[in-house]
Every structure is written in C-alpha cells, then in structure tokens.
Scaffold this active site. Structure first.
Site, short mmCIF file in Angstrom:
data_model
loop_
_atom_site.label_atom_id
_atom_site.label_comp_id
_atom_site.label_asym_id
_atom_site.label_seq_id
_atom_site.Cartn_x
_atom_site.Cartn_y
_atom_site.Cartn_z
N CYS A 1 28.96 27.41 65.01
CA CYS A 1 29.82 26.45 65.81
C CYS A 1 30.95 27.61 66.44
O CYS A 1 31.34 27.44 67.67
CB CYS A 1 30.63 25.40 65.26
SG CYS A 1 29.69 24.94 63.69
N ARG B 1 25.80 31.85 53.29
CA ARG B 1 26.92 31.01 52.64
C ARG B 1 26.65 31.37 51.12
O ARG B 1 25.56 31.55 50.59
CB ARG B 1 26.67 29.57 52.67
CG ARG B 1 27.03 28.98 54.08
CD ARG B 1 26.66 27.68 54.11
NE ARG B 1 26.83 27.29 55.68
CZ ARG B 1 26.66 26.11 56.13
NH1 ARG B 1 26.25 25.00 55.43
NH2 ARG B 1 26.88 25.90 57.48
N GLN C 1 19.68 28.20 61.04
CA GLN C 1 19.66 26.67 61.57
C GLN C 1 19.17 26.59 62.87
O GLN C 1 19.55 27.55 63.58
CB GLN C 1 21.20 26.49 61.56
CG GLN C 1 21.81 26.45 60.32
CD GLN C 1 23.42 26.26 60.41
OE1 GLN C 1 24.06 26.59 61.23
NE2 GLN C 1 23.89 25.35 59.57
N ASP D 1 20.21 25.48 65.20
CA ASP D 1 21.55 24.89 65.67
C ASP D 1 21.62 24.73 67.16
O ASP D 1 21.21 25.45 67.75
CB ASP D 1 22.56 25.74 65.18
CG ASP D 1 23.69 25.17 64.89
OD1 ASP D 1 23.93 23.93 65.04
OD2 ASP D 1 24.80 25.86 64.22
N HIS E 1 25.03 23.06 69.92
CA HIS E 1 26.41 22.33 70.05
C HIS E 1 26.47 21.90 71.46
O HIS E 1 26.28 22.75 72.42
CB HIS E 1 27.45 23.41 69.81
CG HIS E 1 27.38 23.87 68.40
ND1 HIS E 1 26.74 24.79 67.92
CD2 HIS E 1 27.79 22.94 67.23
CE1 HIS E 1 26.91 24.88 66.42
NE2 HIS E 1 27.45 24.01 65.83
N LYS F 1 28.53 11.16 61.71
CA LYS F 1 27.27 11.86 61.55
C LYS F 1 26.01 10.57 61.27
O LYS F 1 26.27 9.73 60.95
CB LYS F 1 27.39 12.85 60.89
CG LYS F 1 27.34 12.43 59.20
CD LYS F 1 27.38 13.71 58.27
CE LYS F 1 27.42 13.40 56.77
NZ LYS F 1 27.40 14.42 55.92
N HIS G 1 27.25 18.51 66.99
CA HIS G 1 26.59 19.68 66.05
C HIS G 1 25.25 18.70 65.92
O HIS G 1 25.32 17.63 65.56
CB HIS G 1 27.10 19.88 64.90
CG HIS G 1 28.44 20.61 64.78
ND1 HIS G 1 28.79 21.59 64.59
CD2 HIS G 1 29.52 19.76 64.73
CE1 HIS G 1 30.16 21.98 64.41
NE2 HIS G 1 30.69 20.66 64.57
#
Length: 649
Positions: A338, A367, A385, A387, A389, A473, A519
């Site tokens: 992000c 992580r 991910q 991912d 945005h 979410k 997200h």
RNA sequence: GCCGUUUUAGCUCAGUGGUAGAGCACUUCCUUGGUAAGGAAGAGGUCAUGGGUUCAAAUCCCAUAAAUGGCUCCA
C-alpha cells in the site's frame, strides 16, 4: 399458561412449569427422544429447565449446530469425570465445545503426564460413565457456596474463574459423581454419548497467557452414533491425504530449504506453472475491470514506513532494516504494497474526473512471522499478494465495492468454491474513538459495504468490533470439499493511509479532497490460495490450471516419433504436457501418470499411428476411447471454456 | 516467541552404546511390452548442526536449527 411459538409460526399453550421436553413430546415422541436442548428466545438452554414465559422456542437436536455444541460441552464434562476417576487430584481448567468436538484443560499435578497412549483407557472410562445414563443436573449456587466447594476441592482454576463471576449468576452442573462450575446448558443425560474419541493432547496456558501455568489440553470428539465417528475419522484421514504440504511435495509444486530460510517457499516448475496461470487469470479479469498494473520495488526507505505508521507499530517485530554504506540510511523489506501505491497515486495531481484509480500488483511482501506460526504455504514469511488499491471518491465506495465483489465471485466460481460466506466487519459501536476517520465517512462506508453485499445476494455474517482501526472490511470465508472453513479474499476500506500520505484530488469546485482507499485481494495471497486450492481439490486441479494437462504415453519406443508429433501439436494448441519416453511397459506409464494426477493420458501405439488418432484415458475414470487429435483438442478446449464460464480461455 | 514431539539415502520409513538397513526413486543392462508397478545389477548416508559423557555415540546428555501438534500472534 404460557404460549410457545414454534419455528413454523404455530403457537401452542403449556402449563407454567412446562419444559422444552414437554414441548418436544407434544410434537412427537421421536423428537423428544432426540432432543438435546432448546433455544428459548435465541438463548440455548437445558431441555428439562422450565421455560417459565411466553417464548419463541426451537428444539435442538444433533442436526443443529447448537445441539452439537451442547452435546460436546456435555462430553467435556464427561471427560472431566473420567479424568477425576482415573487421575485422582487432577485440577480442572475450562472445558468448552469447539467447532469439531471439545477440549478440557487440566493440571495433572507435578510429574504426571497424559499421552495419546493413555487415550484408550480414558475413552473406555468415558463410555462406561456415559452408559450409566447420569443426568446433568443444574443447580444455582451462591458465590460463597461455590467458593467453599472449590476451596474444599482445592481447585485454584475454578476459584480463579469464580472471582470474575457475580453472585446470583453462578450455576453448577452435576452428572454422576462429578460437579463442575458451568453456565451450561447441557444435554439431559449422558446416554446419547455413544462414540468417543480423544484426538490430541497439547499444552495451553491458563487463560491463554504465557505468564500463567501451562495446562494439559485434551481434545476429543463424541457422537451419538458409532457410524458418525467412523465417518469423522475417515474425513480426518482424507484431510491428511490432501494436506497441501504432502501433495506439494508429491506433485513437485513447492519446497522449502533450511538454507534459504524458514517460511520462504521455493516454487518448483510445476507449482510455478500453476501460480502463473492463476496470476494470468486474475490479471485478465482485472484489466477488464479497469485496473492498471504497476510494479514497485521489494524494499522501501524507512521514511516510507514512518509515514505509513507501520514503522512504529511493527518495526521492532519485522525483518530489521537493510543498511547501506551511507551512514544512517535504512531500507525495509516491504511488508505490504500500500505505501508504494500511495506514492504512485501522489506522483501527479489527481482530478475527481480521474477517480477511481485502480492500481494492481502481484506484490511480494515479507513479514517476520513468529517461528511457531509458520505452516506450509498458509503462513510464510515471504509471499505474493494479488494486491490492488482503489483510490476513489467517498461517493464511489459502494460502486467500487460492488465491482470488487464481482471479481471475487468470478474467482470463486472459476475455481469451484461454491460454498462461501462473507463476513462484514464493522466498528464497535460502543467504542468509536479507537477508529480513525470521520464518523460520517465510517457510516457511509459501512452502509455501502452492507448494501453492496446485500445487492449481490451474498450470504453474510456481520461482526461488530471486528473492523480494522483504519476501516471496515468484507472477508470471504470459503468452505472446501471437506467442509473446512478458510478465509480467502478480503476487501478493506482504509481512511488511515490517505490521511497519513496526505492524498488528495481536486474536486469539481476546485477544492482539495481526500480520496478513500480500498485494499483488496481476491486470493488473499497466492501462497495461501494455492494451499487451500490443493486441499480443496486434493491435487486434482481444474483442467485449465493443471500444471501437466496431458501425458503422451507411447506403447514402445517404436512410436516415440509419433508421440512427439502429438505432443508438439498439443503444445501448438497451448496445452501443457509431456511425452513419457521411458523404457517401461504401458501399464507402468499409466500408473505413474495416474499417481501424478495428470488429467489426460494419450496412449499411442501401432493402431493410433496408422490411423492418425490417439487413445484417450482420463484420470480416475479410465479409457474413454480413440479419436483424432483435433477432436481431442476441441473437446479439451470446450471443457476449459465451460469452466471459465466462456469469459476467459 | 512459549510448551511438547520429531529430524537416519532424493522420498516414505525401520533400526541398535560396538562395521548403516528396507521399499520406492535414480544409473546401466536385459526386455519392445496395449490401459494402475516386467527382470537383473549398480550407485547413493559426517544418521540435522555444534558440544559433552564413554574404551566406544547415529543411539545417552546439553545447546542450536528446522519441521510438526498446540498456545499467543497475523499490517
């Protein structure tokens, strides 16, 4: 007299002292026999407890989740009774029901242990006690009496629990010689517990706090019929057979290396094919949905994460900074995409006309998960991910949310996950201050999510207080072929990062406005998704994903040329597969292809070569006859197209 | 991170305080075989790593690492 409303809406009258059992008996003898408890105005209660008021009432049986929970909770008490009989002086912690079965936390005392070798004896004792048909008797007790009882019994854990309970709300349950502090409810008596299996023993800290003493947690499950236990154990066996860690090795999809490091998966060629197919599939869907692919680096300067707030929150528990020859310069491995995407948004002024901006990236992040947390591909330290945005105006949140839901539904359909629910996580209305963002925006986003989910006809569960501090979410929970639940895709609204990165757009009135950030990751991560997919399909991937879609099996080396020719034709048609050139008999080649779960085996020998055909054998089904290669390709492609709902090849 | 268990050949696993084992996979040879394992020979191991006890350790003890079952955690 009291009025009892049944689930079908009918109302019946009963005398004041009537119990759930009386209601069940009035409906049918069978129901009364199978009843485990009752739900009175939403609260689960003992079957034999007087109802005492006008109520909506539901009889709970084994077929009801709450019925099962009651059954298992009662079984936990039975386990405790058996343990007290076999291990005198054992101290008891708590013993709740769980999704599949129950556990009891116990303190056996210094020097005593229980291992799975002791299970048969305990199980035997439990069954013996169950046969006594002891009633579970509920008794309200004063706090003083309760404390006196457990002081007498010298049970520190129950006393600890009692300290936190209020006088007047304390109940004991007794069955046979065993009495426990318990809110209940319980089944009427022990006799329906016909099949018992202790599954596992593990350590667990008292009240989940590692500063406390570690107790022995014994997991078990019980059933009203022996057959159901057998079926359950078979399901567990099947789950073991489908374990993605096992299949990942057998099918050569991924591996780990101690030298590379714990939690860092290495994708093997076949696994990579699978993963790339998934990426390609989603990438195409995203392009159609107006996403713009971007690429960002694997590291970012410390300042980036100071701005995002992650440095403060996770800096100490992350992979530590990468230093450079330049003193004071520090970079972090990116733990999420992000912040990078925020900087892309900021790379130029944005007009309200430009929104929404949808930036997508298969972004690999790192992580530092706790060492005890690592698990196959589902919990790793480096993962990718899917991912994206979405930066949009507040009034676009609902529409964008709806579109994301469409993508998630498309993914779940193509990958054959028909059974899923959506969890909507909202603010805790009691504690609004712990969330960032204006009350108005939150209310708007929460409404938008709920409406979007409702309009899409999603089967939803709403959880208050489960939202992240930065926004509400929507998570998708799928049920796999074995009925297990997994959390996959997620869609989250974020009011925090736009604020921290000072993101803006110019509105129609020339004012500066803050965009909303969404997200979303339909797979969650490719690693986790592949793990779930492997276990869902047991390694028999949908045809379009299968790393090896066909294997050409020549009868003998005389037909190698023809086999190669078939292979090349199929590769031209964008099918993936190999030729088995080994000097082995056809039976052997078939067996090996079956074991490695290749969907189509194409057997070629004299007959096929002469007629320009292939003999097709389907995985798990056997010979399906001969056909010209063109027909095979056509039927193959039709199947793939059907799976993708005609939208993508 | 905490507690328990595990770590022996590429894989699945036996094994014992005194010379390291099997099946499969792999290599070579024989075999040219029609729908789930053809035959033979061979090669392959610092018994996770580092210490210790012992005449002798893969085996017993300690530490470390990884895996695993839980607990706690998951931006």
């Amino acid at each position: 007299m009291i009025d009892i409303t049944l689930p079908d809406g009918s109302v019946r009258q009963f005398v004041d002292g009537a119990t759930g059992f009386d209601v069940a008996s009035s409906i049918s003898e069978g129901l009364a026999r199978n009843a485990l408890g009752v739900r009175v105005n939403g609260e689960v209660r003992d079957l034999h407890r007087p109802i005492g008021q006008n109520a909506n009432l539901e009889i709970l049986t084994w077929n009801d989740q709450d019925g099962k929970a009651t059954f298992w909770h009662s079984s936990a008490h039975l386990l405790a009774e058996a343990l007290e009989a076999l291990y005198p002086g054992v101290k008891l912690g708590i013993g709740p029901s769980i999704e599949n079965g129950f556990y009891y936390d116990v303190d056996l005392g210094e020097g005593r242990t229980i291992s799975s070798e002791d299970f048969p004896e305990i199980e035997k004792k439990m069954l013996e006690l169950a046969k006594k048909k002891s009633q579970y008797e509920r008794k309200e007790v004063s706090k003083a009496d309760a404390i006196a009882y457990f002081t007498e019994k010298a049970d520190p854990y129950k006393l600890d629990l009692l300290e936190r309970l209020e006088d007047g709300s304390i109940t004991f349950y007794t069955q046979g010689d065993f009495t426990d502090l318990c809110r209940g409810p319980h089944i009427p008596d022990t006799s329906p517990i016909k099949a018992v299996k202790l599954l596992n023993v593990a350590g667990a800290y008292w009240r989940g706090d590692e500063k406390n003493k570690q107790l022995t947690r014994i997991y078990g499950i019980t059933f009203p019929k022996a057959k159901e236990l057998t079926e359950y154990l078979e399901r567990l066996e099947e789950a073991k057979r489908r374990d993605h860690r096992k299949l990942g090795k057998e099918l050569e999809l991924f591996t780990f290396s101690e030298k590379v490091g714990a939690g860092l998966p290495l994708w093997l060629p076949k696994g990579t094919l699978l993963r790339e197919r998934l990426e390609q599939f989603l990438r195409r869907a995203q392009v159609k949905a107006g996403y713009q692919p971007v690429v960002t680096p694997h590291i970012g300067a410390k300042e980036l994460y100071v701005t995002s707030g992650h440095y403060e929150k996770y800096g100490a528990d992350s992979f530590q900074p990468i230093k450079t020859p330049n003193p004071g310069e520090e970079f972090f491995l990116k733990p999420m995409n992000c912040p990078h995407h925020c900087e892309i948004y900021k790379s130029k002024p944005r007009s309200y006309r430009d929104l929404p901006v949808r930036l997508a990236e298969f972004g690999t992040v790192y992580r530092y998960e706790q060492s005890g947390e690592l698990h196959g591909l589902t919990r790793v330290r480096g993962f990718t991910q899917d991912d994206a945005h979405i930066f949009c105006r507040p009034d676009q949140v609902k529409e964008e949310f709806t579109k994301v839901i469409d993508i998630v539904l498309y993914v779940l359909k193509a990958l054959d996950f028909p059974d899923f629910t959506a969890q909507i996580s909202l603010r805790d209305p009691e504690n609004k201050t712990k969330y960032i963002g204006s009350d108005e925006n939150w209310a708007r986003a929460e409404t938008a999510i709920q409406e979007a989910a409702a309009e899409k006809g999603l089967n939803t569960v709403t959880e208050l207080g489960e939202a992240a501090f930065y926004g509400p979410k929507l998570d998708f929970m799928v049920r796999d072929a074995l009925g297990r639940k997994w959390q996959l895709g997620t869609i989250q609204v974020d009011y925090n990062l736009p604020e921290r990165f000072d993101l803006e757009y110019v509105a129609s009135d020339n004012s500066r406005q803050r965009p909303v950030m969404i997200h979303r990751a339909p797979f969650g991560s490719l690693e986790r998704f592949v793990a779930v997919l492997i276990e869902h399909c047991g390694g028999n991937f949908p045809l379009w994903l299968s790393p090896e879609q066909f294997a050409v099996l020549p009868i003998s080396e005389k037909y190698h040329d023809y086999a190669q020719q078939i292979h090349d034709t199929l590769v031209q048609a964008e099918l993936r597969g190999t030729v088995d050139h080994r000097d082995e008999k056809i039976g052997r080649k078939i067996r090996d292809a079956e074991v490695s779960k290749v969907p189509y085996m194409l057997i070629v020998g004299e007959k096929e070569q002469e007629n320009g055909i292939v003999s097709v054998r389907k995985h798990g089904e056997g010979d399906i006859g001969s056909m010209p290669i063109a027909d095979f390709i056509k039927s193959f492609q039709t199947q793939v197209a059907d799976m993708m709902d005609g939208k993508t090849a």
